[in-house]
Design an enzyme around this catalytic site. Structure first.
Site, PDB file in Angstrom:
ATOM      1  N   GLU A  76       0.815  -1.211   0.000  1.00  0.00           N
ATOM      2  CA  GLU A  76       0.000   0.000   0.000  1.00  0.00           C
ATOM      3  C   GLU A  76       0.849   1.260   0.000  1.00  0.00           C
ATOM      4  O   GLU A  76       1.924   1.310   0.577  1.00  0.00           O
ATOM      5  CB  GLU A  76      -0.906   0.024   1.240  1.00  0.00           C
ATOM      6  CG  GLU A  76      -1.931  -1.082   1.258  1.00  0.00           C
ATOM      7  CD  GLU A  76      -2.751  -1.066   2.539  1.00  0.00           C
ATOM      8  OE1 GLU A  76      -2.592  -0.125   3.345  1.00  0.00           O
ATOM      9  OE2 GLU A  76      -3.539  -1.995   2.730  1.00  0.00           O
ATOM     10  N   CYS A  79      -2.357   1.759   8.026  1.00  0.00           N
ATOM     11  CA  CYS A  79      -1.378   0.868   7.395  1.00  0.00           C
ATOM     12  C   CYS A  79      -1.880  -0.570   7.303  1.00  0.00           C
ATOM     13  O   CYS A  79      -2.249  -1.187   8.291  1.00  0.00           O
ATOM     14  CB  CYS A  79      -0.084   0.913   8.202  1.00  0.00           C
ATOM     15  SG  CYS A  79       1.171  -0.252   7.663  1.00  0.00           S
TER      16      CYS A  79
END
Length: 386
Positions: free
Chosen positions: A40, A342
Site C-alpha cells: 500500500e 497501514c
C-alpha cells in the site's frame, strides 16, 4: 527508444486499485508488485504540499497488536526500485486528478488563485510509514532514500524524507551514520518498557531508554558534527579538555525545530493513554526537546477491540507531555473512510478473496509458486534481492 519498445518495461509495478476519501484529501493505493504481492501507498494532500506514505516490506514481522499489517506476518522485502516505483505511481495519480480539476475550473478568479498557490500535483514529502519495518530492509531503504535526495533524480530536500521505525536500535545508529540529514521517527506507543512489550512484542530485549538515546543522537548528529569541526581537539582556550558533545538548551531547541527526530505515539484507550502515562512519557523525554506526535487510533480489523480516546483527553495528554519541555502535537486524522491505516486495504482484500478456504491451505489460502519473498538474502552487490 526503450520507452516506446514493447519488450522494455519502464515500471514493474501496477495499480491494483485506488480509493480517494470523500473530502479529497487522501488517496489509498494498492500497488501490485511484479510477483503478484500487493503493498500500500497513501497520498495525503495538505495545504500547499503532498506527502506520500510508502511501504518497504510485504507484511511485517514486528507484530504490533493495533496494526493491520502486523496480522499478515512478514512475506519479504521490497527492492529499492519497488519502493521508488510507488512515487512514480503516486505522481501519475496526482497528475491525473490535477488535470481533471483543471478542466473543472471555469472562472478567471479560480485560475488566478490556482496559479498563485503551490502545485499540488508534485510529491514534496516522503514518509516510510507504510507496510513493513523499514530498518529491517535497511540496504534497500537506504538506497531509496539516497535516490530521493539525489539532485539528478527526485531532488527532494533531505528534511522532506522521513524513515519510521518500531525500534531497531542498531539500524537507527546506522542511519545516523549514513544519512543524518533525513528525519527519523520512532514508533514508541508506550512510556515504559513493560507497557511497550504488551502492544509491541518485538520490543522485548530492546530497552526503551536505548531507543530514546539513539533517537536523541540522531537529532543532535548535525550539531555534533559542527562542534567537532569547530573544535577537533576538544580543548578550551587554555588547552584544557572539554566535552564538546554537551549541548545547552538553545542548541537542543534549535535542533528540535528542524524535526529530524520524532516520537510517534498512537493514542489507544487503556494504560498507555492515561494521565499517569502522559507524565511518564514527558519524563522519558525530559531535557531532550524531542518532538512528540500523538496519533489518534484509526480502527483496524485486529484481534483486540481497540478505540481512540476523546479529543478532550488527547488535548490534556498533549499538554502534560509538553509541560516537560517536548513539542507535542496531535496528528490530523486522514483517510478513515477509505481504510487509511497501514495494511487495512490489503488485509480487507485478502479476507474478501479467502472467505472459503480449506483448513489445510493455511491462513492465506493455497500456496502458489513464487508467493513468498526471501527476506534476508544478500547479493554480491550487498543489497537484498527479491
Amino acid at each position: 527508444y526503450l520507452a516506446n519498445n514493447e519488450d522494455f518495461a519502464t515500471i514493474t509495478s501496477s495499480v491494483q486499485m485506488h480509493k480517494t476519501s470523500a473530502d479529497g484529501s487522501t488517496t489509498k493505493i494498492a500497488v501490485e508488485l511484479q510477483d503478484g504481492h500487493v503493498v500500500e501507498s497513501v497520498l495525503m494532500r495538505h495545504e500547499g504540499r503532498v506527502t506520500i506514505c510508502v511501504s518497504s516490506q510485504v507484511g511485517c514481522a514486528m507484530g504490533c497488536t493495533f496494526c493491520a499489517t502486523g496480522t499478515m506476518g512478514i512475506r519479504g522485502n521490497l527492492s529499492s526500485g519497488e519502493i521508488l516505483e510507488q512515487l512514480v505511481i503516486g505522481s501519475r495519480i496526482l497528475m491525473s486528478s490535477h488535470e481533471s480539476k483543471e478542466d473543472e475550473l471555469e472562472h478567471e478568479e479560480e485560475q488566478e488563485k490556482k496559479q498563485k498557490g503551490k502545485r499540488l500535483d508534485l510529491i514534496r514529502n516522503v514518509v516510510f510509514m507504510g507496510m513493513g519495518e523499514p530498518l529491517n530492509n535497511y540496504p534497500n531503504v537506504l538506497a531509496a532514500c539516497r535516490a530521493l535526495i539525489d539532485r539528478r533524480l527526485w531532488n527532494l530536500a533531505h528534511n522532506r524524507v522521513t524513515v519510521s521505525t518500531v525500534g531497531v536500535s542498531s539500524r537507527m545508529r546506522d542511519l545516523t551514520r549514513d544519512l543524518p540529514e533525513v528525519n527519523l521517527a520512532l514508533s514508541l506507543h508506550a512510556p515504559t518498557q513493560m507497557m511497550r512489550e504488551t502492544i509491541v512484542p518485538s520490543a522485548k530485549g530492546t530497552p526503551i531508554e536505548s531507543l530514546i538515546e539513539a533517537l536523541d543522537d540522531h537529532m543532535m548528529a548535525l550539531a555534533k558534527r559542527r562542534k567537532l569541526l569547530g573544535n577537533p581537539q576538544g580543548c578550551d582556550q587554555d588547552g584544557n579538555a572539554v566535552d564538546v558533545l554537551e549541548f545547552n538548551v538553545e542548541e537542543r531547541q534549535s535542533a528540535s525545530k528542524k524535526k529530524r527526530a520524532m516520537i510517534e505515539y498512537v493514542m489507544l484507550v487503556g494504560d498507555t493513554s492515561t494521565i499517569e502515562a502522559a507524565h511518564q512519557l514527558g519524563k522519558l523525554c525530559e531535557g531532550r526537546h524531542l518532538v512528540v506526535n500523538l496519533i489518534p487510533y484509526n480502527k483496524t480489523d485486529v484481534k483486540d477491540k481497540l478505540s481512540c480516546p476523546s479529543e478532550e483527553h488527547m488535548q490534556e495528554f498533549r499538554n502534560i507531555v509538553q509541560s516537560y519541555g517536548s513539542f507535542c502535537s496531535i496528528r490530523r486524522t486522514m483517510g478513515a473512510d477509505i481504510a487509511g491505516a497501514c495494511g487495512q486495504l490489503v488485509v480487507e482484500q485478502e479476507k474478501n478473496q479467502l472467505k472459503v478456504t480449506d483448513i489445510e491451505d493455511g491462513p492465506f489460502g493455497k500456496d502458489e509458486p513464487g508467493k513468498q519473498r526471501p527476506v534476508t538474502v544478500f547479493s554480491k552487490r550487498g543489497q537484498n534481492e527479491n
